[in-house]
Design an enzyme around this catalytic site. Structure first.
Site, PDB file in Angstrom:
ATOM      1  N   GLU A  27       8.427   2.240   0.055  1.00  0.00           N
ATOM      2  CA  GLU A  27       9.342   2.941  -1.057  1.00  0.00           C
ATOM      3  C   GLU A  27      10.353   1.604  -1.368  1.00  0.00           C
ATOM      4  O   GLU A  27      10.687   1.521  -2.615  1.00  0.00           O
ATOM      5  CB  GLU A  27      10.129   4.076  -0.558  1.00  0.00           C
ATOM      6  CG  GLU A  27       9.209   5.267  -0.392  1.00  0.00           C
ATOM      7  CD  GLU A  27       8.598   5.341   1.179  1.00  0.00           C
ATOM      8  OE1 GLU A  27       8.261   6.386   1.243  1.00  0.00           O
ATOM      9  OE2 GLU A  27       8.721   4.354   1.826  1.00  0.00           O
ATOM     10  N   PRO A  49      -1.251  -5.787  11.328  1.00  0.00           N
ATOM     11  CA  PRO A  49      -0.807  -4.362  11.612  1.00  0.00           C
ATOM     12  C   PRO A  49       0.211  -3.948  10.741  1.00  0.00           C
ATOM     13  O   PRO A  49       1.462  -4.640  10.433  1.00  0.00           O
ATOM     14  CB  PRO A  49      -0.419  -4.641  13.280  1.00  0.00           C
ATOM     15  CG  PRO A  49      -0.965  -5.705  13.660  1.00  0.00           C
ATOM     16  CD  PRO A  49      -0.936  -6.721  12.409  1.00  0.00           C
ATOM     17  N   ARG A  50       0.418  -2.475  10.531  1.00  0.00           N
ATOM     18  CA  ARG A  50       1.450  -2.166   9.679  1.00  0.00           C
ATOM     19  C   ARG A  50       2.662  -2.359  10.351  1.00  0.00           C
ATOM     20  O   ARG A  50       3.937  -2.590   9.986  1.00  0.00           O
ATOM     21  CB  ARG A  50       1.470  -0.504   9.326  1.00  0.00           C
ATOM     22  CG  ARG A  50       2.262   0.200   8.468  1.00  0.00           C
ATOM     23  CD  ARG A  50       2.406  -0.466   7.162  1.00  0.00           C
ATOM     24  NE  ARG A  50       3.308   0.312   6.365  1.00  0.00           N
ATOM     25  CZ  ARG A  50       3.727   0.047   5.089  1.00  0.00           C
ATOM     26  NH1 ARG A  50       2.831  -0.875   4.411  1.00  0.00           N
ATOM     27  NH2 ARG A  50       4.271   0.761   4.394  1.00  0.00           N
ATOM     28  N   GLY A 100       6.362  -9.348   6.473  1.00  0.00           N
ATOM     29  CA  GLY A 100       6.505  -9.524   5.433  1.00  0.00           C
ATOM     30  C   GLY A 100       5.607 -10.714   4.813  1.00  0.00           C
ATOM     31  O   GLY A 100       6.284 -11.517   3.822  1.00  0.00           O
ATOM     32  N   ASN A 133      -0.301   0.691  -0.152  1.00  0.00           N
ATOM     33  CA  ASN A 133      -0.575   0.447  -1.782  1.00  0.00           C
ATOM     34  C   ASN A 133      -1.677  -0.460  -2.149  1.00  0.00           C
ATOM     35  O   ASN A 133      -1.741  -1.732  -1.623  1.00  0.00           O
ATOM     36  CB  ASN A 133       0.839  -0.159  -1.838  1.00  0.00           C
ATOM     37  CG  ASN A 133       1.245  -0.323  -3.568  1.00  0.00           C
ATOM     38  OD1 ASN A 133       0.197  -0.143  -4.288  1.00  0.00           O
ATOM     39  ND2 ASN A 133       2.282  -1.013  -4.091  1.00  0.00           N
TER      40      ASN A 133
END
Length: 427
Positions: free
Chosen positions: A61, A266-267, A308, A333
């Site tokens: 978001e 990895p997230r 990032g 996404n």
């Protein structure tokens, strides 16, 4: 009645909330330095002048709203933006990517004394909430103070809609806090209207308007040199279970595609240790980015357990599988790899991006797989067939480009709310 019960429970639950935050802090899920922000205690002073407050739950978001923040700051020179999120990872990303005149704070826990302390300090002229966050105490206090508010890029899943339908008297006054709701799809428009939201419009998904993820040119050059001309695919933003699937894919294709390099991002980077251990148990030589190791000829997996840096790997990968979609998370996404010319694959669980994934699929711009066996087939096929890979990537880029102007529609729709808040553009 439910609002009163909720407020009472959160009030008497103060000790439990502090214990919960302490446990999250010990697990690395809360910031040990800025923990007071979660109690509504600001860590910086409020700047003078008009302030627009954006609230975004987490990484996805907050990344999607950067393009809107930049646009408003460019056109409103006397404006300051405050953005709140609830996760350490999102805070780290915001520290890198927020422009000047934008401040990040952690969102306070939804207990009324924390909420009031937060609002007393920041005194926002406008509140813009992103996607689907519903915090009853915060929203009711925003409404009580008469702060203009809008819900932007609104999303309402089928499950959430069914749950809220059971308590219409609870959700209706909360949604009425927003004078405007800008929904991602017509489906969300219908759901929000049925739940009592006012002035609901479909303007598209703001994620299409986000700038492509950045990449450090020097790091990109280093990685290109390390990867060489090895066939490469990426499991992006993976969750538990998906790294195992990636390992299965690699094992199934390594003989067919000599030199194959599998990259896993990895997230949650803090899971790097457990993912590395799993790969080692399976006999897959792994290089971990968090340790400063680059993949050499003897490494078969590159574990990018840092924050990032997806922009680097989307620029390097020929084929990308979108994580959170092979397990029931809801998907991440797919626009991000599409913008950067990747051949996009995702699993069946894309409820968080159902309309986006439907657009990609209808345009022949993404491939849906049901399980690991199908992922083996599609990754192997695309890495072996350059024309097919190129067609898929170009189709994905075209879908992203067609939807790029969503931010213009959002800014136009928000103009009356900005004016009502006294936020005026430059002459």
């Amino acid at each position: 009645m439910l609002q009163t019960i909720y407020r009472g429970l959160t009030e008497i639950g103060g000790p439990a909330i502090r214990l919960y935050l302490a446990r999250r802090r010990s697990a690395g899920k809360e910031d040990p330095v800025r923990g007071a922000e979660r109690l509504g205690i600001a860590s910086v002073e409020r700047p003078a002048g008009r302030l627009a407050w954006f609230h975004a739950a987490s990484v996805g978001e907050s990344m999607s709203v950067l393009v809107l923040i930049n646009r408003l700051l460019d056109t409103h020179p006397n404006l300051t933006v405050l953005i709140t999120t609830g996760t350490v990872t999102s805070a780290e990303l915001m520290a890198r990517r927020l422009p000047e005149r934008a401040i990040h704070q952690y969102v306070p826990v939804d207990r009324m004394r924390y909420v009031r302390a937060f609002l007393d300090h920041w005194r926002p002229d406008l509140a813009l909430w992103i996607e689907s966050e519903i915090w009853p105490n915060m929203l009711s206090e925003i409404g009580r103070r008469g702060i203009p508010a809008a819900l932007v890029n609104a999303r309402m899943s089928a499950g959430s809609f069914r749950n809220w339908l059971r308590v219409p008297g609870f959700i209706r006054p909360l949604l009425s806090t927003f004078s405007l709701c800008l929904a991602q799809t017509e489906v969300e428009v219908d759901r929000l209207r049925r739940l009592g939201a006012r002035d609901v419009r479909c303007v598209g998904n703001l994620k299409f308007s986000a700038e492509p993820l950045p990449a450090d040119p020097a790091e990109l050059a280093v990685l290109r040199g390390a990867f060489g001309d090895r066939p490469l695919w990426l499991m992006a933003s993976s969750h538990p279970g998906e790294e195992d699937i990636a390992a299965d894919v690699h094992a199934a294709l390594r003989d067919r595609l000599p030199g194959l390099l599998t990259v896993i991002v990895p997230r949650h980077p803090q899971r790097g240790g457990e993912v590395s251990d799993m790969l080692a148990r399976r006999g897959l030589p792994v290089a971990r980015r968090s340790t400063g190791t680059l993949p050499g000829p003897g490494h078969e997996v590159y574990l990018a357990d840092t924050v990032g840096e997806l922009g680097l790997f989307f620029r390097l990968a020929e084929v990308v599988c979108v994580g959170g979609s092979l397990v029931p998370i809801g998907g991440h996404n797919p626009v991000e790899p599409a913008q950067l010319g990747c051949a996009v694959i995702h699993g069946p669980h894309m409820t968080n991006f159902s309309e986006v994934s439907a657009q990609l699929e209808a345009a022949g711009a993404a491939i849906t797989v049901r399980d690991g066996a199908e992922l083996v087939r599609e990754v192997g096929g695309l890495l072996s067939d350059e024309p097919a890979r190129t067609r898929l990537a170009e189709a994905a880029s075209a879908v992203a480009e067609r939807n790029r102007r969503v931010v213009d529609a959002v800014v136009e729709a928000l103009a009356p709310a900005l004016t009502a808040a006294g936020i005026q553009p430059c002459p």
